[in-house]
Design a protein around this motif. Structure first.
Motif, PDB file in Angstrom:
ATOM      1  N   PHE A 437       0.848  -1.323   0.078  1.00 25.24           N
ATOM      2  CA  PHE A 437       0.079  -0.029  -0.037  1.00 25.24           C
ATOM      3  C   PHE A 437       0.842   1.323  -0.044  1.00 25.24           C
ATOM      4  O   PHE A 437       0.291   2.306  -0.333  1.00 25.24           O
ATOM      5  N   LEU A 438       2.122   1.117   0.455  1.00 25.67           N
ATOM      6  CA  LEU A 438       2.846   2.426   0.469  1.00 25.67           C
ATOM      7  C   LEU A 438       4.083   2.572  -0.475  1.00 25.67           C
ATOM      8  O   LEU A 438       4.281   3.528  -0.758  1.00 25.67           O
ATOM      9  N   GLY A 439       4.338   1.166  -1.130  1.00 21.01           N
ATOM     10  CA  GLY A 439       5.286   1.350  -1.912  1.00 21.01           C
ATOM     11  C   GLY A 439       6.829   1.544  -1.311  1.00 21.01           C
ATOM     12  O   GLY A 439       7.795   1.590  -2.070  1.00 21.01           O
ATOM     13  N   VAL A 440       7.101   1.342  -0.043  1.00 20.41           N
ATOM     14  CA  VAL A 440       8.204   1.379   0.753  1.00 20.41           C
ATOM     15  C   VAL A 440       8.484   0.539   1.558  1.00 20.41           C
ATOM     16  O   VAL A 440       7.556   0.079   2.095  1.00 20.41           O
ATOM     17  N   THR A 441       9.559   0.070   1.825  1.00 18.45           N
ATOM     18  CA  THR A 441       9.769  -1.155   3.022  1.00 18.45           C
ATOM     19  C   THR A 441      10.668  -0.901   4.038  1.00 18.45           C
ATOM     20  O   THR A 441      10.758  -1.239   5.193  1.00 18.45           O
ATOM     21  N   SER A 442      11.370   0.387   3.875  1.00 11.53           N
ATOM     22  CA  SER A 442      12.369   0.927   4.993  1.00 11.53           C
ATOM     23  C   SER A 442      12.159   2.244   5.544  1.00 11.53           C
ATOM     24  O   SER A 442      11.388   2.808   4.992  1.00 11.53           O
ATOM     25  N   LYS A 443      12.761   2.411   6.619  1.00  9.48           N
ATOM     26  CA  LYS A 443      12.448   3.746   7.283  1.00  9.48           C
ATOM     27  C   LYS A 443      13.386   4.798   6.588  1.00  9.48           C
ATOM     28  O   LYS A 443      12.501   6.115   6.449  1.00  9.48           O
ATOM     29  N   ASP A 444      14.179   4.520   5.756  1.00  8.11           N
ATOM     30  CA  ASP A 444      15.149   5.504   5.069  1.00  8.11           C
ATOM     31  C   ASP A 444      14.290   5.847   3.821  1.00  8.11           C
ATOM     32  O   ASP A 444      14.106   7.211   3.536  1.00  8.11           O
ATOM     33  N   ASP A 445      13.505   5.023   3.187  1.00 10.60           N
ATOM     34  CA  ASP A 445      12.920   4.910   2.034  1.00 10.60           C
ATOM     35  C   ASP A 445      11.537   6.008   2.447  1.00 10.60           C
ATOM     36  O   ASP A 445      10.738   6.607   1.563  1.00 10.60           O
ATOM     37  N   PHE A 446      10.861   5.640   3.544  1.00  8.62           N
ATOM     38  CA  PHE A 446       9.748   6.263   4.117  1.00  8.62           C
ATOM     39  C   PHE A 446       9.623   7.784   3.983  1.00  8.62           C
ATOM     40  O   PHE A 446       8.476   8.156   3.840  1.00  8.62           O
ATOM     41  N   LYS A 447      10.813   8.355   4.166  1.00 11.36           N
ATOM     42  CA  LYS A 447      10.757   9.840   4.091  1.00 11.36           C
ATOM     43  C   LYS A 447      10.464  10.296   2.605  1.00 11.36           C
ATOM     44  O   LYS A 447      10.030  11.611   2.565  1.00 11.36           O
ATOM     45  N   LYS A 448      10.631   9.596   1.634  1.00 17.15           N
ATOM     46  CA  LYS A 448      10.628   9.682   0.397  1.00 17.15           C
ATOM     47  C   LYS A 448       9.352   9.132  -0.333  1.00 17.15           C
ATOM     48  O   LYS A 448       9.155   9.043  -1.483  1.00 17.15           O
ATOM     49  N   ASP A 450       5.750   8.290  -1.805  1.00 16.75           N
ATOM     50  CA  ASP A 450       4.778   8.991  -2.649  1.00 16.75           C
ATOM     51  C   ASP A 450       3.487   8.808  -2.480  1.00 16.75           C
ATOM     52  O   ASP A 450       2.856   7.853  -2.443  1.00 16.75           O
ATOM     53  N   ASN A 451       2.687  10.056  -2.019  1.00 16.23           N
ATOM     54  CA  ASN A 451       1.346   9.979  -1.548  1.00 16.23           C
ATOM     55  C   ASN A 451       0.477   9.537  -2.527  1.00 16.23           C
ATOM     56  O   ASN A 451      -0.651   8.960  -2.422  1.00 16.23           O
ATOM     57  N   LYS A 452       0.694   9.537  -3.913  1.00 12.89           N
ATOM     58  CA  LYS A 452       0.159   9.223  -5.160  1.00 12.89           C
ATOM     59  C   LYS A 452      -0.089   7.778  -5.296  1.00 12.89           C
ATOM     60  O   LYS A 452      -1.133   7.341  -5.612  1.00 12.89           O
ATOM     61  N   PHE A 453       0.840   6.977  -4.879  1.00 10.08           N
ATOM     62  CA  PHE A 453       0.813   5.625  -4.930  1.00 10.08           C
ATOM     63  C   PHE A 453      -0.019   4.960  -3.806  1.00 10.08           C
ATOM     64  O   PHE A 453      -1.012   4.258  -4.301  1.00 10.08           O
TER      65      PHE A 453
END
Length: 542
Positions: A437-448, A450-453
């Motif tokens: 649902f988020l398109g990210v898996t790590s804390k580092d990526d979470f800051k980037k 994409d709300n559109k995803f």
């Protein structure tokens, strides 16, 4: 005179055990249902013996004995919440008897009975033991095994016969077979026992060799499962970091009726520095520390050696917590609790009669008074994350066939004991699949992120699949989605605070905020209901 003394002991023990049973049975039928850890206990124990059962255990972070124990009772007595809780009352009550024999064995002919009765009484009154005697987890039975290990440690030092040796080995193997980190306690205990026996008589080297060899062999039998548990990736020990205040909470949890570090604890020890905290948390803990210090000052080799076992185990847990390997929670160290109770009781009996009676009476009175009168006492504590609460909130939403239920954090199977989901469409965004649902898996990526995803995923999977007048119920676990949109923005802009925030708190706070925001764009709110740690928001498509 001996018959009179035995008679007094009998009646005292009868009263102590009866009190212990009552304190463990009052309010045992919790209206909140099983919370996650308890639900996991039942869920794993419900698998048939075989590959599925082994895989279910390996997916958890603890060893299999308790699940086998629970499976036995489920097979014969069913799986009602009350029955499941009663399985912990049994070892909780048996521990009172065992601690009596622990004290009696440690004391001499003159003090043994007194020490035994005091150990039994404080075990019966222990809020920590009362709480876990009503919990569908392994901690009550682990305390029992640890008390048995302590009893046969003392017995084996006095008499190296086959019965004592076998009982010592069995009790320690059961600790290893119950708690993933139990082998550390067994190791420190075995080191102490070896020095203790060899100090008194060098001719018993054979006993030591046999004990080490057999326990090592039994431990090796556990290694494949232990390795699988420790190397399986889990999102479990993530919700807190170590701070030294938690060592203080260890003492207040063990010796006072105020339980703070059951799941997690505040960063400050004096977070609630009120008169109640001083009287019911600090005062009993100070009495306990006084007793422990007095016992150590007596310079009795056995007491100091047992304290070494407890101290070494705690230091190991602290180092593991500092390095991020586990969260420092009081229950994870329950193996040392019988030792600390014994040392405290030994120390209190070292005082002269006036001080002795005052300290013991004050300690017992403060603990018992709080348990019987306070709405937050151990037997009354609510399981605010109880899954029956969430199930009842969903029932109150009055959903119809093919409406959608959206779970955050837990999968649907965590609630199947209390709710029939077959008429509904159920979606779960949990610790395993949140990346979908988020398109990210790590804390580092979470800051980037994409709300559109997320917006596209939510529209495709949920809002587009609702027909007019159909409903969506969003089930939120408040404890893991604590950050508001404003707080999330602050964390994103403050790197130091961002790094301190648990990753899954960030994930599920984001999910909660975005789900509600996106739902409001095309759906109408019908109902918001909150209870315990749960909130259910019901929407309807126009």
């Amino acid at each position: 005179m001996k018959n009179i003394r035995v008679s007094k002991t009998f009646w005292l023990m009868l009263f102590i055990v009866a009190l212990g049973i009552v304190l463990r049975l009052i309010f045992i039928d919790k209206p909140d249902g099983l919370w996650n850890d308890e639900y996991v206990s039942w869920f794993v124990a419900s698998f048939p013996l075989g590959k599925e059962f082994v895989n279910a255990i390996a997916a958890q972070c603890h060893m299999p004995f308790y699940y086998l124990y629970l499976k036995f009772f489920i097979h014969f007595y069913g799986n009602s919440d009350l029955m499941l809780r009663l399985t912990s009352v049994l070892p909780g009550v048996l521990s009172i008897f065992v601690m009596y024999f622990v004290g009696k064995e440690m004391g001499d002919e003159e003090t043994g009975e007194k020490l035994g009765i005091l150990c039994a009484a404080l075990t019966a009154l222990s809020s920590f033991n009362i709480y876990f005697s009503q919990e569908v987890r392994f901690y009550a039975i682990l305390f029992l095994f640890s008390a048995l290990s302590l009893l046969f440690t003392i017995k084996l030092e006095k008499k190296q016969n086959l019965l004592n040796l076998l009982c010592y080995m069995i009790s320690n193997f059961l600790i290893i077979f119950t708690h993933t980190i139990g082998f550390l306690f067994v190791l420190f205990n075995l080191i102490f026992l070896s020095f203790w026996i060899l100090k008194n008589d060098d001719k018993h080297k054979k006993t030591i060799y046999v004990t080490w060899s057999v326990l090592l062999f039994l431990t090796l039998l556990d290694v494949p499962l232990l390795f699988k548990i420790l190397t399986t990736h889990q999102n479990s020990q993530w919700w807190g970091s170590f701070c030294f205040s938690k060592i203080g909470f260890l003492f207040t949890d063990y010796f006072s009726p105020i339980l703070t570090n059951i799941v997690s604890a505040p960063d400050s020890f004096f977070y609630d520095f009120t008169l109640k905290f001083i009287i019911f948390a600090l005062a009993p803990s100070i009495i306990a520390i006084i007793g422990i210090v007095k016992a150590l000052l007596a310079r009795k080799y056995e007491i100091n050696g047992l304290f070494f076992v407890a101290f070494a185990f705690i230091i190991t847990l602290v180092l593991a917590a500092i390095s991020g390997k586990l969260v420092f929670i009081t229950k994870y160290s329950i193996e040392i609790y019988p030792i600390l109770l014994l040392i405290m009781c030994f120390g209190l009996l070292e005082f002269k009669k006036g001080w002795r009676y005052f300290l013991i009476f004050a300690f017992c009175f403060l603990n018992l008074f709080y348990v019987l009168t306070n709405p937050n006492s151990a037997p009354r504590l609510h399981r605010s994350e109880g899954h029956k609460i969430a199930a009842n909130l969903i029932k109150n939403a009055n959903l119809k066939k093919d409406d959608i239920i959206l779970f955050n954090y837990y999968a649907q199977d965590r609630f199947g004991k209390y709710f029939d989901f077959s008429p509904y469409r159920v979606i779960s965004v949990n610790k395993v699949n949140f990346a979908d649902f988020l398109g990210v898996t790590s804390k580092d990526d979470f800051k980037k992120i994409d709300n559109k995803f997320f917006n596209a995923k939510f529209k495709k999977e949920i809002t587009d699949k609702l027909l007019p007048n159909q409903q969506l119920a969003v089930v939120i676990l408040n404890d893991v989605s604590t950050y508001s949109p404003t707080e999330m923005q602050f964390l994103f802009n403050n790197d130091k605070e961002y790094q301190k925030a648990p990753f899954l708190f960030l994930v599920f706070s984001y999910l909660k905020n975005k789900e509600l925001d996106e739902a409001l764009k095309s759906l109408k709110i019908l109902r918001i209901e909150q209870k315990g740690s749960w909130t259910v928001v019901t929407f309807q498509k126009q």
